[in-house]
Enzyme design. Structure first.
Site, short mmCIF file in Angstrom:
data_model
loop_
_atom_site.label_atom_id
_atom_site.label_comp_id
_atom_site.label_asym_id
_atom_site.label_seq_id
_atom_site.Cartn_x
_atom_site.Cartn_y
_atom_site.Cartn_z
CE LYS A 104 40.09 -8.65 29.98
NZ LYS A 104 40.03 -7.21 29.77
N GLY A 216 27.88 1.97 17.97
CA GLY A 216 27.57 1.57 19.34
C GLY A 216 26.82 2.69 20.04
CG ASN A 219 30.24 2.45 29.89
OD1 ASN A 219 31.46 2.49 29.76
ND2 ASN A 219 29.62 3.12 30.84
P1 NAD Z 1 28.18 -2.16 25.83
O1 NAD Z 1 27.75 -3.56 25.90
O2 NAD Z 1 27.74 -1.19 26.87
O3 NAD Z 1 27.72 -1.53 24.42
C1 NAD Z 1 27.94 -2.15 23.20
C2 NAD Z 1 27.15 -1.42 22.15
O4 NAD Z 1 27.46 -1.99 20.89
C3 NAD Z 1 25.64 -1.47 22.30
O5 NAD Z 1 25.11 -0.20 22.07
C4 NAD Z 1 25.20 -2.40 21.16
O6 NAD Z 1 23.93 -2.03 20.65
C5 NAD Z 1 26.27 -2.11 20.14
N1 NAD Z 1 26.42 -3.14 19.12
C6 NAD Z 1 26.55 -4.47 19.28
N2 NAD Z 1 26.65 -5.06 18.09
C7 NAD Z 1 26.60 -4.09 17.17
C8 NAD Z 1 26.66 -4.06 15.75
N3 NAD Z 1 26.81 -5.18 15.03
N4 NAD Z 1 26.58 -2.86 15.14
C9 NAD Z 1 26.43 -1.74 15.82
N5 NAD Z 1 26.37 -1.70 17.17
C10 NAD Z 1 26.46 -2.86 17.82
O7 NAD Z 1 29.76 -2.19 25.72
P2 NAD Z 1 30.81 -1.05 26.08
O8 NAD Z 1 31.20 -1.20 27.51
O9 NAD Z 1 30.34 0.24 25.56
O10 NAD Z 1 32.08 -1.56 25.23
C11 NAD Z 1 32.19 -1.34 23.83
C12 NAD Z 1 33.59 -1.71 23.40
O11 NAD Z 1 34.55 -0.93 24.13
C13 NAD Z 1 34.02 -3.17 23.61
O12 NAD Z 1 34.93 -3.50 22.58
C14 NAD Z 1 34.77 -3.11 24.94
O13 NAD Z 1 35.68 -4.19 25.07
C15 NAD Z 1 35.48 -1.79 24.78
N6 NAD Z 1 35.92 -1.18 26.05
C16 NAD Z 1 35.02 -0.86 27.02
C17 NAD Z 1 35.47 -0.25 28.19
C18 NAD Z 1 34.51 0.18 29.25
O14 NAD Z 1 34.96 0.78 30.22
N7 NAD Z 1 33.22 -0.04 29.10
C19 NAD Z 1 36.84 0.00 28.39
C20 NAD Z 1 37.74 -0.34 27.37
C21 NAD Z 1 37.26 -0.93 26.21
#
Ligand code: NAD
Length: 426
Positions: A104, A216, A219
């Protein structure tokens, strides 16, 4: 005071090391990253001054293959967090059976307050500081919090300039057409749903008959909702952050949330246009209502620590399964109580491994310089996620442990075996 992320990662490791009765040398090797790099990145700012940013790259373990893990840009980034995340990447790659290790990176900065040119300066400086130890056969970075495809392309360009030649497989998360893989955008969300479907299948339940609530709509959550729509499961609500009101809301639709419809009224930062959503038949409830609704499946796919010792009792009694789309959404105390209530919890590093799996596919395609269709990438992703989930279910049944412990046992066992075969430990 709550535990630091790295103390938490070590405590989780120690618990499974006990279950596996691991010898001292394996414990000593795997409790800490094998290599840590801390460096300064001087950047000439737009106003002519120079600012020095702090950068990190940690390689936890590369016994099974080159390190793999994202780079975060965050004003509160710390060496401790990067250490923990590199450790979790080792277990995630191992449980998904990818020939990769865990790493990381990070930079202490706030890209929201930096110009494009200044961000490019940080990306290029990060690579210059670490160019000797990252690369196709050493350690492969990717995007993470507040980094994106553009940052990856600047980094790739800098490394290729230093080395002289094309090496797109050195970094993943690039846009399609610049060495990126088709299917990467959907990969994590789809992977969450493949995992959920397999766990339910093992319990004799069909996903298409289930009701789901999601935290959420970014993505991960969006593509989970899209596939749930396709399969015919009913998504009763999603909860997301409203940047103007600075709070979260739950958007509920009795007939079921439709991905296309809700996405058409959501901006690129994930904020839903309430006036338009209302016209489409959505109700708006308080942010934490998503977990109290009478559904059978919860998918926390937004933040860490969404279900905690304070709020776990609010999880509806109808909930049978929680699939962790986000990293660390359930605290250990909440998990203990929910498991005692009979809820199945599918751990993050299995459920959201679709992202790193597709990143691995990206690296493979870059190295071949031959790119798959979206269908090919997604087919391979599904096969990989199904196989990993079946392995975890089997281990849980054999050892009579929860899915998180089973996933850890598989991952740690695979890494220990690789370290032994290399002669690093006995
Ligand atoms: P993102 O930034 O695209 O989306 C995050 C979402 O969370 C948004 O819709 C936002 O409105 C919402 N959010 C933020 N605070 C909130 C709250 N208090 N209550 C409700 N909703 C809230 O992020 P992402 O890429 O979708 O990632 C989400 C999670 O998944 C993170 O923990 C990330 O580390 C994990 N993750 C992502 C990936 C990936 O490929 N994108 C891979 C593994 C893990």
């Amino acid at each position: 005071m709550s535990q630091s992320p790295f103390a938490m990662a070590q405590a989780q490791f120690d618990h499974v090391a006990d279950l596996l009765d691991l010898p001292q040398d394996a414990r000593q090797l795997l409790r800490n990253p094998m290599r840590e790099y801390h460096f300064s990145i001087p950047v000439r700012m737009d106003d002519g001054t120079t600012r020095v940013f702090r950068g990190f790259r940690m390689l936890h373990n590369d016994s099974r293959g080159p390190g793999k893990g994202g780079i975060r840009f965050h004003p509160e980034e710390t060496a401790d967090t990067v250490r923990a995340l590199s450790t979790w990447m080792t277990w995630k790659c191992a449980v998904a059976d990818l020939p990769l290790g865990g790493a990381k990176g990070g930079v202490v900065c706030d890209p929201r307050e930096l110009s494009e040119r200044e961000q490019e300066g940080i990306c290029r400086g990060w690579i210059r500081a670490i160019a000797r130890t990252v690369g196709n056969v050493q350690d492969i970075p990717a995007p993470d919090v507040m980094t994106n495809g553009q940052h990856m392309v600047w980094m790739m360009d800098e490394l290729e300039t230093i080395h002289g030649g094309h090496e797109p497989g050195f970094i993943t998360g690039k846009p399609v057409g610049m060495g990126g893989s088709k299917g990467r955008t959907e990969a994590t969300g789809y992977g969450v749903v493949y995992t959920l479907r397999e766990v339910l299948k093992a319990q004799g339940i069909e996903l298409k008959d289930m009701t789901v609530a999601v935290q959420g709509f970014g993505n991960v959550a969006q593509y989970a909702v899209q596939l749930l729509n396709e399969i015919g499961a009913k998504v009763l609500a999603v909860s997301c952050w409203d940047k103007a009101d600075k709070c979260s809301y739950t958007y509920k639709k009795e007939a079921g949330v439709c991905f296309e419809e809700l996405k058409s009224v959501t901006d690129k930062y994930g904020t839903v246009d309430w006036a338009r959503a209302k016209e489409l038949g959505y109700e708006r409830l308080a942010g934490d209502e998503w977990m109290k609704l009478p559904v059978e499946v919860l998918i926390p796919a937004a933040l860490d620590r969404a279900i905690t010792e304070e709020n776990w009792e609010q999880v509806a009694s109808t909930v049978k399964i929680i699939v962790e789309g986000a990293n660390g959404p359930t605290t250990p105390e909440a998990e203990k109580n929910l498991l005692a209530r009979g809820v199945t919890i599918v751990p993050d590093f299995l459920a959201n491994a679709g992202g790193v799996t597709c990143s691995y596919f990206e690296q493979v395609q870059c190295n071949m310089n031959y790119y798959w269709t979206r269908e090919e990438a997604l087919q391979k992703l599904e096969a990989s996620m199904v196989s990993a989930t079946k392995g975890v279910l089997q281990m849980a049944a054999e050892r009579k442990v929860c899915l998180r412990d089973a996933a850890y046992m598989i991952a740690i066992d695979r890494v220990v075996k690789a370290c032994r075969m290399r002669g690093w430990i006995r």
